[in-house]
Design a protein around this motif. Sequence first.
Motif, PDB file in Angstrom:
ATOM      1  N   TYR A   1      19.729  23.102 -32.616  1.00 56.38           N
ATOM      2  CA  TYR A   1      19.227  22.497 -31.403  1.00 56.38           C
ATOM      3  C   TYR A   1      20.338  22.299 -30.379  1.00 56.38           C
ATOM      4  O   TYR A   1      20.175  22.655 -29.222  1.00 56.38           O
ATOM      5  CB  TYR A   1      18.537  21.170 -31.734  1.00 56.38           C
ATOM      6  CG  TYR A   1      18.190  20.359 -30.516  1.00 56.38           C
ATOM      7  CD1 TYR A   1      17.040  20.634 -29.798  1.00 56.38           C
ATOM      8  CD2 TYR A   1      19.018  19.336 -30.084  1.00 56.38           C
ATOM      9  CE1 TYR A   1      16.719  19.906 -28.662  1.00 56.38           C
ATOM     10  CE2 TYR A   1      18.708  18.594 -28.957  1.00 56.38           C
ATOM     11  CZ  TYR A   1      17.556  18.880 -28.246  1.00 56.38           C
ATOM     12  OH  TYR A   1      17.235  18.166 -27.130  1.00 56.38           O
ATOM     13  N   GLY A  28       8.990  26.185 -29.249  1.00 53.87           N
ATOM     14  CA  GLY A  28      10.399  26.163 -28.861  1.00 53.87           C
ATOM     15  C   GLY A  28      10.649  26.932 -27.570  1.00 53.87           C
ATOM     16  O   GLY A  28      11.385  26.476 -26.698  1.00 53.87           O
ATOM     17  N   TRP A  31       9.364  24.949 -24.665  1.00 53.10           N
ATOM     18  CA  TRP A  31      10.296  23.869 -24.347  1.00 53.10           C
ATOM     19  C   TRP A  31      11.477  24.411 -23.545  1.00 53.10           C
ATOM     20  O   TRP A  31      11.890  23.824 -22.540  1.00 53.10           O
ATOM     21  CB  TRP A  31      10.791  23.199 -25.637  1.00 53.10           C
ATOM     22  CG  TRP A  31      11.597  21.981 -25.372  1.00 53.10           C
ATOM     23  CD1 TRP A  31      11.144  20.700 -25.272  1.00 53.10           C
ATOM     24  CD2 TRP A  31      13.016  21.923 -25.170  1.00 53.10           C
ATOM     25  NE1 TRP A  31      12.195  19.857 -25.006  1.00 53.10           N
ATOM     26  CE2 TRP A  31      13.355  20.579 -24.945  1.00 53.10           C
ATOM     27  CE3 TRP A  31      14.034  22.877 -25.150  1.00 53.10           C
ATOM     28  CZ2 TRP A  31      14.662  20.161 -24.706  1.00 53.10           C
ATOM     29  CZ3 TRP A  31      15.333  22.463 -24.908  1.00 53.10           C
ATOM     30  CH2 TRP A  31      15.642  21.125 -24.699  1.00 53.10           C
ATOM     31  N   GLU A  32      12.013  25.567 -23.970  1.00 52.59           N
ATOM     32  CA  GLU A  32      13.129  26.180 -23.247  1.00 52.59           C
ATOM     33  C   GLU A  32      12.741  26.554 -21.819  1.00 52.59           C
ATOM     34  O   GLU A  32      13.525  26.374 -20.886  1.00 52.59           O
ATOM     35  CB  GLU A  32      13.632  27.416 -23.998  1.00 52.59           C
ATOM     36  CG  GLU A  32      14.296  27.081 -25.315  1.00 52.59           C
ATOM     37  CD  GLU A  32      14.534  28.298 -26.184  1.00 52.59           C
ATOM     38  OE1 GLU A  32      13.944  29.375 -25.916  1.00 52.59           O
ATOM     39  OE2 GLU A  32      15.308  28.180 -27.149  1.00 52.59           O
TER      40      GLU A  32
END
Length: 85
Positions: A1, A28, A31-32
């Motif tokens: 992370y 993920g 989120w990025e």
Amino acid sequence: YLGDLFGLQTADFVVAISTKPDAHLSAGLLWELGYATAANKPVYLCTRGHDKEYSLMVMNSVSKSFQNWSDLVSYLEKLNGGLLW
């Protein structure tokens, strides 16, 4: 992370790759994309030959979308005066 977060913080841009038309983008990756958008970093999406429509949140986070890797690389090289790496 922490390595991923450092990469996002120091990146000039973010590239998201979607390899299959029926695949959902991972939590993920989403989120990025959100992080990059909040940090005002350009986000480039490469769909690898398919034209699936993603949600408005995703598509409004993307600066430019490409259907193949070579077009994305050519675009990035032009932005950087012919040098990508």
